[in-house]
Design a protein around this motif. Structure first.
Motif, short mmCIF file in Angstrom:
data_model
loop_
_atom_site.label_atom_id
_atom_site.label_comp_id
_atom_site.label_asym_id
_atom_site.label_seq_id
_atom_site.Cartn_x
_atom_site.Cartn_y
_atom_site.Cartn_z
N VAL A 57 0.82 -1.20 0.00
CA VAL A 57 0.00 0.00 0.00
C VAL A 57 0.86 1.26 0.00
N ASP A 58 0.51 2.21 -0.87
CA ASP A 58 1.09 3.55 -0.81
C ASP A 58 0.22 4.38 0.13
N ILE A 59 0.75 5.43 0.70
CA ILE A 59 0.00 6.27 1.63
C ILE A 59 -0.91 7.25 0.89
N PHE A 60 -0.36 7.96 -0.09
CA PHE A 60 -1.13 8.97 -0.81
C PHE A 60 -1.69 8.37 -2.09
N LEU A 61 -3.01 8.41 -2.22
CA LEU A 61 -3.71 7.77 -3.33
C LEU A 61 -4.56 8.81 -4.07
N VAL A 84 3.62 -1.17 3.73
CA VAL A 84 3.48 0.14 3.13
C VAL A 84 4.75 0.42 2.33
N LEU A 85 4.56 0.95 1.12
CA LEU A 85 5.67 1.38 0.27
C LEU A 85 5.39 2.82 -0.11
N PHE A 106 8.28 0.43 3.96
CA PHE A 106 9.45 0.56 3.11
C PHE A 106 9.42 1.90 2.39
N ASP A 107 10.59 2.50 2.22
CA ASP A 107 10.73 3.76 1.50
C ASP A 107 10.94 3.43 0.02
N LYS A 108 10.11 4.02 -0.86
CA LYS A 108 10.22 3.76 -2.30
C LYS A 108 11.59 4.13 -2.85
#
Length: 133
Positions: A57-61, A84-85, A106-108
């Protein structure tokens, strides 16, 4: 090693396509679906017919946020692996995501390799939170 049936929630088409290609080539991953907004992701994840081992999952969608997806995933009757990525993997975001049930954050920009290793460990049978603690 069985491929992880993975659902990806990411709003950027370019990032989503690159992530799918990378994970399916380098990791034991089979992407079974994607969403670019919270409502689509929650609808798919909560359908009884949806089969998956891992949610990324990304945070900002485009609509809603990954935090809502985390809340919905943590309320599922069966425990699932959720990570989360995000480009916004600050300490505050990491803490909030873990509170909402994410196994890892995880940091992209610099942790894609760590995500691939994590997927390999999950596929090998290690548990989600301890797979790369």
């Amino acid at each position: 090693m069985q491929a992880l049936k993975t659902y990806i929630v990411e709003d950027s088409q370019v990032i989503r396509d690159d992530l799918i290609a990378t994970l399916e080539e380098l990791g034991p991953v089979e992407v079974v679906g994607t969403a670019e907004d919270e409502s689509t992701a929650v609808q798919w994840l909560t359908r009884p017919s949806s089969r998956f081992d891992l949610v990324i999952v990304d945070i900002f969608l485009k609509g809603g946020s990954g935090l809502g997806v985390l809340r919905a995933a943590s309320a599922l009757p069966q425990r699932r692996n959720v990570v989360v990525l995000s480009n916004y993997a600050t300490e505050d975001i990491r803490r909030k995501c873990l509170e909402l049930g994410a196994d890892r954050v995880f940091d992209k920009s610099n942790e894609i390799e760590a995500l691939i290793v994590y997927c390999g460990r999950l596929a090998a049978g290690e548990t989600g939170h301890g797979a790369l603690a």
